[in-house]
Design a protein around this motif. Structure first.
Motif, PDB file in Angstrom:
ATOM      1  N   VAL A 114     -18.012  15.415  40.614  1.00  0.00           N
ATOM      2  CA  VAL A 114     -17.198  14.439  41.344  1.00  0.00           C
ATOM      3  C   VAL A 114     -16.252  13.694  40.400  1.00  0.00           C
ATOM      4  O   VAL A 114     -15.071  13.521  40.705  1.00  0.00           O
ATOM      5  CB  VAL A 114     -18.079  13.440  42.133  1.00  0.00           C
ATOM      6  CG1 VAL A 114     -17.262  12.292  42.672  1.00  0.00           C
ATOM      7  CG2 VAL A 114     -18.800  14.152  43.258  1.00  0.00           C
ATOM      8  N   THR A 153     -16.356  14.536  49.013  1.00  0.00           N
ATOM      9  CA  THR A 153     -17.749  14.132  49.099  1.00  0.00           C
ATOM     10  C   THR A 153     -18.627  15.271  48.591  1.00  0.00           C
ATOM     11  O   THR A 153     -18.126  16.273  48.109  1.00  0.00           O
ATOM     12  CB  THR A 153     -18.119  13.731  50.542  1.00  0.00           C
ATOM     13  OG1 THR A 153     -19.409  13.116  50.534  1.00  0.00           O
ATOM     14  CG2 THR A 153     -18.095  14.899  51.493  1.00  0.00           C
ATOM     15  N   THR A 154     -19.921  15.084  48.702  1.00  0.00           N
ATOM     16  CA  THR A 154     -20.862  16.115  48.277  1.00  0.00           C
ATOM     17  C   THR A 154     -21.628  16.635  49.487  1.00  0.00           C
ATOM     18  O   THR A 154     -21.692  15.976  50.536  1.00  0.00           O
ATOM     19  CB  THR A 154     -21.874  15.570  47.253  1.00  0.00           C
ATOM     20  OG1 THR A 154     -22.715  14.616  47.909  1.00  0.00           O
ATOM     21  CG2 THR A 154     -21.178  14.931  46.069  1.00  0.00           C
ATOM     22  N   TYR A 155     -22.243  17.792  49.328  1.00  0.00           N
ATOM     23  CA  TYR A 155     -23.046  18.389  50.393  1.00  0.00           C
ATOM     24  C   TYR A 155     -24.170  17.449  50.805  1.00  0.00           C
ATOM     25  O   TYR A 155     -24.464  17.297  51.993  1.00  0.00           O
ATOM     26  CB  TYR A 155     -23.601  19.730  49.919  1.00  0.00           C
ATOM     27  CG  TYR A 155     -24.508  20.390  50.921  1.00  0.00           C
ATOM     28  CD1 TYR A 155     -23.979  21.041  52.025  1.00  0.00           C
ATOM     29  CD2 TYR A 155     -25.893  20.348  50.777  1.00  0.00           C
ATOM     30  CE1 TYR A 155     -24.808  21.641  52.962  1.00  0.00           C
ATOM     31  CE2 TYR A 155     -26.732  20.949  51.706  1.00  0.00           C
ATOM     32  CZ  TYR A 155     -26.180  21.595  52.796  1.00  0.00           C
ATOM     33  OH  TYR A 155     -27.001  22.177  53.726  1.00  0.00           O
ATOM     34  N   PRO A 180     -19.949  19.763  44.233  1.00  0.00           N
ATOM     35  CA  PRO A 180     -21.265  19.406  43.686  1.00  0.00           C
ATOM     36  C   PRO A 180     -21.230  17.996  43.093  1.00  0.00           C
ATOM     37  O   PRO A 180     -20.206  17.564  42.545  1.00  0.00           O
ATOM     38  CB  PRO A 180     -21.494  20.445  42.582  1.00  0.00           C
ATOM     39  CG  PRO A 180     -20.592  21.578  42.920  1.00  0.00           C
ATOM     40  CD  PRO A 180     -19.411  20.966  43.589  1.00  0.00           C
ATOM     41  N   ASN A 181     -22.317  17.296  43.207  1.00  0.00           N
ATOM     42  CA  ASN A 181     -22.401  15.919  42.711  1.00  0.00           C
ATOM     43  C   ASN A 181     -22.030  15.818  41.227  1.00  0.00           C
ATOM     44  O   ASN A 181     -21.417  14.847  40.803  1.00  0.00           O
ATOM     45  CB  ASN A 181     -23.808  15.373  42.951  1.00  0.00           C
ATOM     46  CG  ASN A 181     -23.863  13.873  42.849  1.00  0.00           C
ATOM     47  OD1 ASN A 181     -22.907  13.190  43.212  1.00  0.00           O
ATOM     48  ND2 ASN A 181     -24.968  13.350  42.366  1.00  0.00           N
TER      49      ASN A 181
END
Length: 90
Positions: free
Chosen positions: A33, A77-79, A29-30
């Motif tokens: 990070v 990375t994020t979705y 999830p952002n």
């Protein structure tokens, strides 16, 4: 809880016991990070992570310089970024 630590332990096991250095794709999830950056540095100091983040131009630069040449063993990375750049990343 402790999902991050469990993943770190799995990755450490793969690297240390199974000689599986990746590349591994980690989608987080952002909001976490920054935490992942810190935890990777702490628990997996020999890993070579690439963080596929930032605005479109930054991601294009990361893709061209590091992802294409597989200069990493962990791509974090994020979705949202996977979905935005799915045609490039597939």
């Amino acid at each position: 809880l402790g999902k991050t630590v469990q993943i770190m332990a799995l990755l450490a096991y793969l690297m240390e016991s199974k000689n599986n250095y990746g590349p591994h794709l980690i989608i987080v999830p952002n909001a976490v990070v920054v935490n992942w950056k810190s935890e990777i540095k702490t628990w997996l100091p020999r890993a070579t992570p690439v963080y596929y983040l930032g605005h479109k131009e930054q991601r294009a630069k990361i893709f061209a310089q590091e992802v294409i040449n597989v200069k990493f063993n962990m791509l974090v990375t994020t979705y949202e970024y996977v979905m935005r750049d799915r045609s490039k990343l597939s």
